[in-house]
Write a protein that holds these residues in place. Structure first.
Motif, PDB file in Angstrom:
ATOM      1  N   THR A   1       5.229   3.470  -4.183  1.00 34.15           N
ATOM      2  CA  THR A   1       4.075   4.054  -4.863  1.00 34.15           C
ATOM      3  C   THR A   1       3.245   4.875  -3.894  1.00 34.15           C
ATOM      4  OG1 THR A   1       2.036   3.566  -6.076  1.00 34.15           O
ATOM      5  CG2 THR A   1       2.722   1.959  -4.426  1.00 34.15           C
ATOM      6  N   ALA A   2       2.595   5.916  -4.438  1.00 32.66           N
ATOM      7  CA  ALA A   2       1.726   6.766  -3.622  1.00 32.66           C
ATOM      8  C   ALA A   2       0.269   6.353  -3.708  1.00 32.66           C
ATOM      9  CB  ALA A   2       1.882   8.225  -4.049  1.00 32.66           C
ATOM     10  N   ASN A   3      -0.026   5.297  -4.457  1.00 33.46           N
ATOM     11  CA  ASN A   3      -1.406   4.806  -4.572  1.00 33.46           C
ATOM     12  C   ASN A   3      -1.717   3.920  -3.367  1.00 33.46           C
ATOM     13  OD1 ASN A   3      -1.776   6.056  -7.103  1.00 33.46           O
ATOM     14  ND2 ASN A   3      -0.724   4.351  -8.128  1.00 33.46           N
ATOM     15  N   LEU A   4      -2.372   4.501  -2.387  1.00 32.94           N
ATOM     16  CA  LEU A   4      -2.618   3.797  -1.131  1.00 32.94           C
ATOM     17  C   LEU A   4      -3.958   3.072  -1.157  1.00 32.94           C
ATOM     18  CD1 LEU A   4      -1.393   6.429   1.494  1.00 32.94           C
ATOM     19  CD2 LEU A   4      -0.104   4.571   0.428  1.00 32.94           C
ATOM     20  N   THR A   5      -3.972   1.937  -0.493  1.00 31.22           N
ATOM     21  CA  THR A   5      -5.202   1.187  -0.238  1.00 31.22           C
ATOM     22  C   THR A   5      -5.327   1.003   1.262  1.00 31.22           C
ATOM     23  OG1 THR A   5      -4.004  -0.903  -0.490  1.00 31.22           O
ATOM     24  CG2 THR A   5      -5.075  -0.010  -2.460  1.00 31.22           C
ATOM     25  N   ALA A   6      -6.451   0.469   1.700  1.00 31.67           N
ATOM     26  CA  ALA A   6      -6.659   0.257   3.136  1.00 31.67           C
ATOM     27  C   ALA A   6      -5.525  -0.593   3.709  1.00 31.67           C
ATOM     28  CB  ALA A   6      -7.993  -0.427   3.372  1.00 31.67           C
ATOM     29  N   GLY A   7      -4.922  -0.103   4.781  1.00 34.52           N
ATOM     30  CA  GLY A   7      -3.853  -0.845   5.441  1.00 34.52           C
ATOM     31  C   GLY A   7      -2.463  -0.537   4.937  1.00 34.52           C
ATOM     32  N   SER A   8      -2.348   0.288   3.887  1.00 35.96           N
ATOM     33  CA  SER A   8      -1.024   0.657   3.371  1.00 35.96           C
ATOM     34  C   SER A   8      -0.743   2.116   3.707  1.00 35.96           C
ATOM     35  CB  SER A   8      -0.945   0.429   1.866  1.00 35.96           C
ATOM     36  OG  SER A   8      -1.860   1.268   1.182  1.00 35.96           O
ATOM     37  N   VAL A   9       0.537   2.425   3.873  1.00 39.82           N
ATOM     38  CA  VAL A   9       0.923   3.769   4.308  1.00 39.82           C
ATOM     39  C   VAL A   9       2.185   4.208   3.572  1.00 39.82           C
ATOM     40  CG1 VAL A   9      -0.073   3.534   6.618  1.00 39.82           C
ATOM     41  CG2 VAL A   9       2.318   2.885   6.225  1.00 39.82           C
ATOM     42  N   LEU A  10       2.395   5.518   3.589  1.00 37.87           N
ATOM     43  CA  LEU A  10       3.666   6.123   3.180  1.00 37.87           C
ATOM     44  C   LEU A  10       4.392   6.578   4.438  1.00 37.87           C
ATOM     45  CD1 LEU A  10       2.470   8.366   0.206  1.00 37.87           C
ATOM     46  CD2 LEU A  10       3.733   6.219   0.039  1.00 37.87           C
ATOM     47  N   VAL A  11       5.723   6.410   4.459  1.00 41.03           N
ATOM     48  CA  VAL A  11       6.527   6.739   5.635  1.00 41.03           C
ATOM     49  C   VAL A  11       7.608   7.734   5.227  1.00 41.03           C
ATOM     50  CG1 VAL A  11       7.979   5.817   7.478  1.00 41.03           C
ATOM     51  CG2 VAL A  11       6.103   4.450   6.574  1.00 41.03           C
ATOM     52  N   THR A  12       7.906   8.707   6.087  1.00 38.62           N
ATOM     53  CA  THR A  12       8.960   9.675   5.793  1.00 38.62           C
ATOM     54  C   THR A  12      10.293   8.956   5.572  1.00 38.62           C
ATOM     55  OG1 THR A  12       8.959  10.014   8.197  1.00 38.62           O
ATOM     56  CG2 THR A  12       8.020  11.751   6.843  1.00 38.62           C
ATOM     57  N   ALA A  13      11.035   9.413   4.548  1.00 37.43           N
ATOM     58  CA  ALA A  13      12.180   8.663   4.039  1.00 37.43           C
ATOM     59  C   ALA A  13      13.307   8.511   5.059  1.00 37.43           C
ATOM     60  CB  ALA A  13      12.705   9.335   2.769  1.00 37.43           C
ATOM     61  N   GLN A  14      13.729   9.596   5.698  1.00 36.16           N
ATOM     62  CA  GLN A  14      14.895   9.505   6.583  1.00 36.16           C
ATOM     63  C   GLN A  14      14.609   8.749   7.884  1.00 36.16           C
ATOM     64  OE1 GLN A  14      17.742   9.985   5.447  1.00 36.16           O
ATOM     65  NE2 GLN A  14      17.011  10.929   3.559  1.00 36.16           N
TER      66      GLN A  14
ATOM     67  N   LEU B   1       4.980  -1.636   9.264  1.00 37.78           N
ATOM     68  CA  LEU B   1       5.144  -0.673  10.339  1.00 37.78           C
ATOM     69  C   LEU B   1       4.033  -0.890  11.349  1.00 37.78           C
ATOM     70  CD1 LEU B   1       6.416   1.987  11.530  1.00 37.78           C
ATOM     71  CD2 LEU B   1       4.718   3.226  10.157  1.00 37.78           C
ATOM     72  N   THR B   2       4.413  -1.095  12.599  1.00 37.37           N
ATOM     73  CA  THR B   2       3.431  -1.301  13.658  1.00 37.37           C
ATOM     74  C   THR B   2       3.385  -0.072  14.549  1.00 37.37           C
ATOM     75  OG1 THR B   2       3.824  -3.680  13.642  1.00 37.37           O
ATOM     76  CG2 THR B   2       2.719  -2.761  15.573  1.00 37.37           C
ATOM     77  N   VAL B   3       2.211   0.532  14.675  1.00 32.26           N
ATOM     78  CA  VAL B   3       2.021   1.726  15.487  1.00 32.26           C
ATOM     79  C   VAL B   3       0.947   1.436  16.514  1.00 32.26           C
ATOM     80  CG1 VAL B   3       1.420   4.164  15.494  1.00 32.26           C
ATOM     81  CG2 VAL B   3       2.672   3.201  13.548  1.00 32.26           C
ATOM     82  N   ASP B   4       1.355   1.399  17.764  1.00 33.73           N
ATOM     83  CA  ASP B   4       0.410   1.195  18.867  1.00 33.73           C
ATOM     84  C   ASP B   4      -0.465  -0.040  18.647  1.00 33.73           C
ATOM     85  OD1 ASP B   4      -0.525   1.921  21.348  1.00 33.73           O
ATOM     86  OD2 ASP B   4      -2.089   3.255  20.571  1.00 33.73           O
ATOM     87  N   GLY B   5       0.183  -1.113  18.196  1.00 31.15           N
ATOM     88  CA  GLY B   5      -0.513  -2.381  18.018  1.00 31.15           C
ATOM     89  C   GLY B   5      -1.198  -2.567  16.678  1.00 31.15           C
ATOM     90  N   ILE B   6      -1.235  -1.544  15.838  1.00 32.45           N
ATOM     91  CA  ILE B   6      -1.872  -1.643  14.518  1.00 32.45           C
ATOM     92  C   ILE B   6      -0.771  -1.786  13.462  1.00 32.45           C
ATOM     93  CG2 ILE B   6      -3.414  -0.553  12.854  1.00 32.45           C
ATOM     94  CD1 ILE B   6      -4.628   1.013  15.164  1.00 32.45           C
ATOM     95  N   GLU B   7      -0.868  -2.788  12.616  1.00 28.50           N
ATOM     96  CA  GLU B   7       0.160  -3.043  11.610  1.00 28.50           C
ATOM     97  C   GLU B   7      -0.264  -2.485  10.252  1.00 28.50           C
ATOM     98  OE1 GLU B   7       2.769  -6.795  11.331  1.00 28.50           O
ATOM     99  OE2 GLU B   7       1.232  -7.097   9.776  1.00 28.50           O
ATOM    100  N   TYR B   8       0.675  -1.796   9.597  1.00 27.73           N
ATOM    101  CA  TYR B   8       0.438  -1.240   8.276  1.00 27.73           C
ATOM    102  C   TYR B   8       1.520  -1.754   7.319  1.00 27.73           C
ATOM    103  CZ  TYR B   8      -2.247   2.178  11.017  1.00 27.73           C
ATOM    104  OH  TYR B   8      -3.124   2.785  11.888  1.00 27.73           O
ATOM    105  N   ARG B   9       1.161  -1.850   6.054  1.00 30.18           N
ATOM    106  CA  ARG B   9       2.141  -2.229   5.030  1.00 30.18           C
ATOM    107  C   ARG B   9       2.724  -0.952   4.425  1.00 30.18           C
ATOM    108  NH1 ARG B   9       2.337  -2.695  -0.329  1.00 30.18           N
ATOM    109  NH2 ARG B   9       0.129  -2.120  -0.532  1.00 30.18           N
TER     110      ARG B   9
END
Length: 765
Positions: A125-138, A151-159
Motif C-alpha cells: 500500500t502507498a498509504n504511509l504512516t509514521a515509521g512506514s516506507v515504500l522501497v524500490t521493487a528491484q 528496513l534498517t537504515v543507519d540504525g533507524i528501523e522502518y516498516r
C-alpha cells in the motif's frame, strides 16, 4: 521434401537461428519498453528540472524564523518555484532527497510525489504512516526485502508498507552514487515527518511539466533567460531516465543488424540448396514439361522446399519467445522496472513466417522458371547442366597442358561458375558475420578499458561548494551542466543542438584525463595558446551533430549572454561525454563563479584531498564500473551472437562441401575405381575451392570496415554514447585464416559421405 536429410537439417537449423534471434531480442525488449512508456504516461513524468534563485532577503527571513538555529529555506524555494510556474505557465513540484550511505548501500530517501513523477505501486500500500516506507521493487527483490518486513537504515528501523517503481528514476545512483543499479542503491519514500528526521543534507530540485496547450521549448527559453532561475535542464537528457531508453534502442538496433546479417547468410544458403536440388531434378522438370504441365504448375510442385525453412523459423520464434524473459532479466540487475507478462504478438509472428515463406518462394520460383524455360530435349538429356559453353571448352584445352592432378582440380573448380560465386559469397558473409560479432564483443569491453586508461588519477573528489586556488593547477576543474543551443558545422551547416551537457573548465596543460588525438597529441593541449576560446567536444557530440575541428558551438548560460566557442579538439574516449573549456571562461558560463574556482579535484594515488571542505570521493574503479554499467544491459546478447556467428560460418562452408560431394558422386566413384582413397578424392574434387574461399574471405575482410562503420553509426545513434563497431586489421587477418580453417574442418566433416559413395554411382547423373 528436400533430397537428403543433411540439407533439410541445415536449412532447418539456419531458419531456426533466424527465427530465434529476432524473436529473442524483440520479446526481450519491446514488451518491457511498451510497459515502461505506458507507466511513464500515467505517471506524469517531469519534462524539465530547475532550481530557483533566492535573494538576500530570503536568507535573512529564514535566519530570523529559525527557532532552534536550523535555517529552513524550503518555503522560500517553493514560493519562488510557484511564482515562476504561474508566470510562465507550467506545473511544478519539489523533489526532495537525502542520501545515506550504510552497510555498502546508498539509500535515496525522499517523500511520495503527488502530482508529478507519480510512483507505480508494485506491491503493498502507498498509504504511509509514521515509521512506514515504500522501497524500490528491484533492490528489494535483490536484498530479500518484502512487504511487512523491516528496513534498517543507519540504525533507524522502518516498516516496509510496499514496493514501487518510478519511471523518472528507472536508474538509481545517477546522482552522488559511486555505483549504478539495484545492487548498490535503494530508493526509499516516507512521510514528511520521517524525512525531516533523517540526519543527512537535503538535495532539492523542482520538477516541471508544461500543459498540453503550452510550449516546452518556449518555457525553457524563458527560464534560461530569467535571473530568478539558477539552473534548468530537460529531464529526458538525465541519465536516470535516458539510460533505460538508450539500452532499449541499442538492443533493438543490434537485433536488426544481426538479423539482417544472419538473414543474408541464410538466403545465400537457401538459394544454393534450392538451386542444387532443382537442378538435380532437371530430368523430372523435362518430363513434366513434355507432359504439357504449365510452367507455374511445374514450379509449384517444387515449393515444398520451403517447408523446412518455415518450420525452422516457427520453432526459432517459439524458442525466442520462451527464453526472452532471461534477456529481460538482465535489465532488472540495473534498472528499477518490472518485467510484464510477455504476450505473443500475432502480427510480429506472422511477419516472421511471412518472410520465411516469401523469400525462399521467390528464390525457388526464380531458379525453377529458368529451368522451365529451357528446351524439353535439353532438360531430358541434362544438357542444361552438362553442356559447357565455348569459352569454358577453350579454357579446358588450355588446362590440358597442366599436370594431371592440377588439371583435375582446376576442371572441377571451374565446372560450375555459380558454385564459385556461392563459395566466394559464403566465405565473404562468414567473415562479415564473424567480424560483426567480434566488434560487438570489443564494443562491450573496449569503452570501459578506454575510459580507465584515460583517467590519470585514482580518486575524483567533488566539493559541495566552490574552492579557491585553481590558477595554474592541472589536477582540478570546475564541473557544471551547460546548455548548448546550436552548432555551426562547415560540413553539415548550422544545426540546433538544444541539449544540456556536463562540462568541465580546466587550466591549460590539464592532464588528469589523457586522450590522444589522431596525430598522437593530447586533445586537451589544444585548449592552450590558440585554443583560448576553444572547446573540446566528445566524440558522441561530434558524430551526432557533424562537428569537426574548426566548427563553432554556441552555449546559452543561465542568466548570461550566449557565448560562441570554436571546436579545437575531439575527445575520443567513448564514455566521456563532457565538454571541456578553458578555466578563464568560467565567469562567462556560470553565474557568480570566478576563474580561480574549482569544485572537482582529480587526486593521484596516495595523495591527500586538496581541502577538508565538505566533499564526496569516488575511486577510479568505481567511476569506470558506473560508466560500464550504464550500457551493460544492451550487451546481454553478446555470447549468443558469437555462438550463432560461428555456427553460421561453419554451417555455410559445410553445406557447400556437402553439396559438392553429392554433385560429384560420379567423379568420386570413378576416382575410387582408379584406386584413389577418399581423402585423395576429397582433395581432387571437393577441396578445390580453397583459393576461392580465401579470396572470398579477403573480400569480406576488405568490406568489413565500411560495413561496420555504417552499422556503428546506427548503434551510436541509438545510444547515449559514441559506441564504435570496429575490428582491427590484424583481427580481420585472423578471421580470414579462421574461415579458411573452418573450410578445412567442413571438408573433414563430409569425409564420411565421401567414403560411403558406392561404385554404382558412376552411373549417377
Amino acid at each position: 521434401m528436400v533430397r537428403g536429410p543433411v540439407t533439410s537439417v541445415v536449412l532447418l537449423l539456419f531458419a531456426l537461428i533466424a527465427g530465434f534471434i529476432s524473436s529473442y531480442l524483440y520479446y526481450g525488449n519491446v514488451p518491457m519498453q511498451r510497459a515502461y512508456e505506458a507507466t511513464a504516461a500515467t505517471s506524469n513524468v517531469e519534462e524539465f528540472r530547475f532550481l530557483p534563485t533566492l535573494n538576500p532577503a530570503d536568507g535573512e527571513k529564514a535566519r530570523t524564523a529559525a527557532a532552534d538555529g536550523t535555517v529552513n529555506l524550503l518555503p522560500y524555494y517553493q514560493q519562488h518555484a510557484q511564482n515562476l510556474a504561474a508566470h510562465y505557465g507550467f506545473n511544478t513540484e519539489a523533489i526532495r532527497q537525502k542520501s545515506v550511505e550504510a552497510d555498502g548501500m546508498r539509500y535515496a530517501m525522499g517523500t511520495v510525489p503527488q502530482r508529478i513523477n507519480r510512483i507505480v505501486l508494485v506491491d503493498g500500500t502507498a498509504n504511509l504512516t509514521a515509521g512506514s516506507v515504500l522501497v524500490t521493487a528491484q533492490p528489494a527483490r535483490l536484498a530479500g526485502l518484502h512487504v511487512g518486513g523491516h528496513l534498517t537504515v543507519d540504525g533507524i528501523e522502518y516498516r516496509i508498507a510496499g514496493t514501487y517503481t518510478q519511471p523518472s528514476q528507472s536508474l538509481l545512483g545517477t546522482t552522488g552514487g559511486a555505483a549504478l543499479g539495484n545492487a548498490a542503491n535503494t530508493g526509499v519514500l516516507m512521510t514528511e515527518g520521517d524525512f525531516e528526521a533523517v540526519p543527512a543534507q537535503e538535495e532539492l530540485a523542482f520538477a516541471g511539466v508544461v500543459p498540453e496547450n503550452g510550449s516546452l521549448t518556449a518555457v525553457l527559453e524563458d527560464l534560461r533567460a530569467s535571473v530568478d532561475v539558477g539552473s534548468v535542464t530537460r529531464s529526458d537528457q538525465l541519465s536516470a531516465m535516458s539510460s533505460l531508453r538508450s539500452n532499449f534502442s541499442t538492443s533493438l538496433t543490434f537485433m536488426l543488424i544481426g538479423t539482417a546479417l544472419f538473414a543474408a547468410a541464410i538466403v545465400l544458403v537457401v538459394w544454393q540448396v534450392m538451386r542444387n536440388n532443382l537442378r538435380r531434378s532437371v530430368a523430372v522438370i523435362g518430363v513434366m514439361n513434355a507432359m504439357g504441365l504449365p510452367p507455374l504448375g511445374i514450379v509449384a510442385s517444387f515449393m515444398v522446399y520451403v517447408a523446412p525453412i518455415v518450420l525452422g523459423v516457427a520453432g526459432g520464434a517459439a524458442l525466442g519467445l520462451l527464453l526472452a524473459p532471461s534477456f529481460s532479466a538482465g535489465y532488472l540487475e540495473l534498472f528499477n522496472v518490472v518485467v510484464p507478462p510477455i504476450p505473443t504478438e500475432p502480427a510480429f509472428t506472422l511477419g516472421q513466417l511471412g518472410l520465411a515463406l516469401l523469400i525462399p518462394l521467390a528464390v525457388c520460383a526464380v531458379t525453377a522458371f529458368r529451368l522451365v524455360r529451357a528446351p524439353v530435349l535439353h532438360l531430358l538429356n541434362g544438357r542444361v547442366l552438362f553442356s559447357p559453353p565455348p569459352r569454358r571448352r577453350k579454357l579446358s584445352s588450355l588446362l590440358g597442358r597442366l599436370k594431371l592432378a592440377t588439371r583435375v582440380r582446376a576442371v572441377f573448380a571451374l565446372s560450375s561458375p555459380a558454385r564459385i560465386a556461392v563459395v566466394l559469397g559464403s566465405a565473404a558473409v562468414s567473415v562479415l558475420v564473424l567480424a560483426f560479432s567480434l566488434s560487438i564483443v570489443s564494443m562491450a569491453s573496449r569503452p570501459g578499458a578506454q575510459l580507465a586508461e584515460s583517467m590519470n588519477f585514482e580518486r575524483l573528489v567533488q566539493y559541495a561548494a566552490p574552492q579557491e586556488g585553481a590558477a595554474g593547477r592541472t589536477d582540478v576543474g570546475y564541473a557544471d551542466r551547460l546548455y548548448v543551443a546550436d552548432a555551426d558545422s562547415e560540413s553539415a551547416g548550422p544545426g540546433t543542438v538544444d541539449r544540456s551537457y556536463d562540462s568541465m573548465f580546466v587550466a591549460p596543460g590539464f592532464d588528469a584525463v589523457r586522450a590522444a588525438g589522431p596525430a598522437g597529441q593530447q586533445v586537451f593541449e589544444s585548449l592552450a595558446g590558440d585554443g583560448a576560446d576553444g572547446v573540446v567536444v566528445s566524440s558522441k557530440f561530434a558524430a551526432e551533430f557533424g562537428v569537426s575541428v574548426g566548427d563553432v558551438v554556441r552555449i546559452q548560460p543561465q542568466q548570461l549572454d550566449a557565448a560562441a566557442f570554436r571546436v579545437v579538439g575531439i575527445n575520443p574516449v567513448a564514455l566521456d561525454t563532457r565538454l571541456y573549456f578553458k578555466g578563464q571562461h568560467l565567469p562567462e558560463a556560470v553565474v557568480g563563479a570566478d576563474a580561480g574556482n574549482y569544485n572537482t579535484a582529480f587526486v593521484a594515488k596516495d595523495a591527500a584531498a586538496p581541502s577538508n571542505a565538505e566533499s564526496t570521493s569516488t575511486t577510479k574503479a568505481a567511476l569506470v564500473a558506473q560508466a560500464q554499467d550504464a550500457i551493460a544491459a544492451s550487451f546481454g546478447l553478446v555470447p549468443i551472437l558469437v555462438g550463432i556467428a560461428v555456427v553460421l560460418a561453419v554451417g555455410v562452408l559445410f553445406l557447400i562441401a556437402y553439396l559438392n560431394v553429392f554433385d560429384n558422386r560420379r567423379a568420386i566413384a570413378l576416382l575410387d575405381q582408379l584406386g584413389y582413397r577418399p581423402r585423395e578424392s576429397l582433395s581432387l574434387v571437393i577441396n578445390v575451392y580453397g583459393m576461392f574461399i580465401v579470396a572470398g574471405a579477403m573480400f569480406g575482410a576488405i568490406l568489413s570496415p565500411a560495413l561496420l562503420t555504417f552499422f556503428g553509426g546506427l548503434v551510436s545513434d541509438a545510444s547515449d554514447y559514441h559506441l564504435v563497431l570496429a575490428v582491427s586489421w590484424p583481427a580481420l587477418v585472423v578471421l580470414v585464416v579462421l574461415v579458411a580453417g573452418f573450410a578445412q574442418l567442413a571438408h573433414l566433416l563430409v569425409l564420411p559421405w565421401v567414403s560411403r559413395i558406392s561404385p554404382t554411382a558412376v552411373s549417377y547423373t
